[in-house]
Design a protein around this motif. Structure first.
Motif, PDB file in Angstrom:
ATOM      1  N   VAL A 146       4.251   8.847   5.971  1.00 31.53           N
ATOM      2  CA  VAL A 146       4.655   8.534   4.595  1.00 31.53           C
ATOM      3  C   VAL A 146       4.526   9.767   3.702  1.00 31.53           C
ATOM      4  CG1 VAL A 146       3.853   7.335   2.529  1.00 31.53           C
ATOM      5  CG2 VAL A 146       4.294   6.043   4.609  1.00 31.53           C
TER       6      VAL A 146
ATOM      7  N   SER B  11       0.417   6.570   7.643  1.00 24.57           N
ATOM      8  CA  SER B  11       0.021   7.218   6.388  1.00 24.57           C
ATOM      9  C   SER B  11       0.477   8.677   6.369  1.00 24.57           C
ATOM     10  CB  SER B  11      -1.497   7.145   6.217  1.00 24.57           C
ATOM     11  OG  SER B  11      -1.937   5.801   6.214  1.00 24.57           O
TER      12      SER B  11
ATOM     13  N   LEU C 130      11.033   7.689   4.498  1.00 26.34           N
ATOM     14  CA  LEU C 130       9.888   7.154   3.754  1.00 26.34           C
ATOM     15  C   LEU C 130       9.840   5.632   3.871  1.00 26.34           C
ATOM     16  CD1 LEU C 130       7.516   7.479   1.822  1.00 26.34           C
ATOM     17  CD2 LEU C 130       9.136   7.543  -0.068  1.00 26.34           C
TER      18      LEU C 130
ATOM     19  N   LEU D 283       4.817   1.485  -1.507  1.00 28.06           N
ATOM     20  CA  LEU D 283       5.547   2.702  -1.135  1.00 28.06           C
ATOM     21  C   LEU D 283       6.956   2.369  -0.640  1.00 28.06           C
ATOM     22  CD1 LEU D 283       2.672   4.644   0.656  1.00 28.06           C
ATOM     23  CD2 LEU D 283       3.709   5.187  -1.554  1.00 28.06           C
TER      24      LEU D 283
ATOM     25  N   SER E 129       1.379   8.602  -2.095  1.00 30.51           N
ATOM     26  CA  SER E 129       1.294   8.713  -0.632  1.00 30.51           C
ATOM     27  C   SER E 129       0.006   9.376  -0.174  1.00 30.51           C
ATOM     28  CB  SER E 129       2.490   9.512  -0.104  1.00 30.51           C
ATOM     29  OG  SER E 129       3.707   8.871  -0.423  1.00 30.51           O
TER      30      SER E 129
ATOM     31  N   ALA F 147       6.820   3.564   5.708  1.00 33.70           N
ATOM     32  CA  ALA F 147       6.073   2.564   4.934  1.00 33.70           C
ATOM     33  C   ALA F 147       6.173   1.191   5.579  1.00 33.70           C
ATOM     34  CB  ALA F 147       6.605   2.515   3.502  1.00 33.70           C
TER      35      ALA F 147
END
Length: 437
Positions: free
Chosen positions: A144, A141, A2, A83, A109, A6
């Protein structure tokens, strides 16, 4: 995963914002378009997708409030930075709060994913362009969201609590998200330059009248009441004119303008002001536009067709000067007889004479609002802002622009009839001699 996704999204959004912000000096800059942010690529088709996306009305919001508007890549930066922060926060968070934090991460997210879906749809259906920087943001995106779902699964498997303190976690997260987005956006709005001093400084028309009827109506004449007159100088085979026309059509203030066009083809076959044909075939297409109304066609339909087929017409006309005429008559058979007529030749010549009388620069596109020119630097990102301000000044009676000095025309005098040779007698009484006037 993650945190890495990000970070990649943050880098792409940061470079996109920087590309946008560098245009705040009102100059032309190279636009990088690569899956490696900031990497140089040859100019041309590879960079066109990013350029189309940036110059489109969808690249920013609040365009009538500040020059260029607020780039949507800036809030994207804030979301990806948030994020990344929450990914690190999840690692350090107490065990009993991890499940609630992971649930909030999934919800947060979803925001860039929805935004990416909307912008991707617009790029495919409206802009017909692929922006590599934008695709990088779309991919980040999606990565994520996938990583956030996997985070939650990992938290649940490790016994990450029952979701205690969920309300506090969600309220704190929402406040943090708002701060990550609002603070940089607010700073951008506060620090954006004010270009009001340039309004009206780029010239004006000496004559706005159309005694010979050469202007093409672009607005619905039935709704022209209470609108401000706007005159466009454009070439139907000019790529910049096509992009400008699309930006103007999508502008928030277009509905307040009564738009007319003066044809100015940059084609030496009819325009004596250019030494070579920058847009071969533009003279023929301009004649077709002038021929449309007398033949019960809409001039805008011919313009739309020319914009859609611009590359094909230009390429064919480079190889064959008569190609444009064949393409026009194939699409609009009723215009065949008019294209080569003396009447349309005269009309196009009068259109060019309008440019001469007003000392208009040999450049397309140009826009004059109430006779005052919109600066060339304001015809792309700053168009909505400039138009909104100029309309406000016009409503207050304060819109002023200085017309260029008139070009003196040579004075022609009627030729005098030469006098006949006369005979005079020499004073000495000799023979007569001739005197020639």
């Amino acid at each position: 995963m993650l945190a890495a996704a990000a970070t990649v999204g943050l880098v792409f959004a940061a470079f996109s914002t920087a590309e946008f912000a560098q245009h705040l000096d009102r100059q032309v800059h190279a636009i990088h378009c690569s899956f490696i942010p900031g990497a140089e690529e040859p100019a041309g088709e590879q960079a066109s997708g990013c350029e189309v996306a940036m110059m489109s009305p969808y690249s920013s919001v609040l365009r009538t409030k500040i020059w260029g508007g607020l780039p949507i890549a800036l809030p994207a930066m804030g979301i990806f930075a948030f994020l990344l922060w929450r990914a690190l926060d999840l690692i350090l968070r107490q065990q009993d709060q991890r499940k609630a934090a992971a649930n909030f991460l999934i919800a947060a997210s979803v925001i860039p994913v929805i935004a990416s879906m909307v912008m991707g749809y617009i790029a495919a259906t409206e802009l017909h362009a692929a922006c590599k920087i934008c695709i990088g943001i779309y991919g980040s995106s999606a990565a994520v969201l996938i990583a956030a779902v996997l985070c939650r699964r990992a938290v649940v498997r490790s016994g990450g609590g029952s979701g205690a303190g969920a309300v506090k976690v969600w309220l704190t997260g929402a406040a943090q998200l708002g701060a990550f987005v609002a603070i940089p956006a607010g700073l951008y709005l506060l620090l954006a330059p004010d270009f009001s001093s340039y309004l009206g400084s780029c010239g004006a028309l000496r004559e706005q009248e159309d005694p010979y009827g050469v202007m093409i109506e672009l607005s619905d004449t039935g709704s022209a009441v209470d609108r401000v007159d706007a005159i466009e100088i454009f070439d139907p085979l000019c790529a910049a004119c096509r992009g400008f026309e699309r930006r103007l059509d999508a502008s928030e203030v277009e509905s307040k303008l009564h738009r007319k066009a003066v044809l100015f083809p940059l084609d030496s076959t009819c325009n004596w002001m250019v030494s070579r044909s920058l847009h071969p075939g533009a003279c023929t297409v301009s004649k077709a536009i002038l021929c449309a109304k007398p033949n019960k066609l809409s001039p805008t339909s011919v313009i739309d067709w020319a914009f859609a087929e611009q590359e094909k017409i230009l390429e064919a006309s480079k190889a064959d000067p008569d190609a444009a005429a064949r393409m026009v008559t194939a699409q609009f058979p009723t215009l065949a007889a008019c294209l080569g007529s003396a009447e349309v030749e005269s009309q196009l010549n009068k259109s060019l004479r309008f440019a001469v009388r007003n000392s208009i620069p040999v450049l397309t596109p140009q826009l004059y609002v109430a006779g005052v020119k919109v600066c060339d630097e304001d015809t792309d990102l700053g168009l909505d802002w400039a138009l909104a301000r100029m309309l406000e000044l016009e409503a207050a009676g304060k819109l002023r622009g200085e017309a260029p000095p008139a070009v003196p025309e040579p004075k022609l005098e009627a030729p005098t009839k030469p006098k006949a040779a006369s005979k005079t007698r020499d004073k000495s009484g000799g023979t007569a001699k001739k005197e020639t006037p």
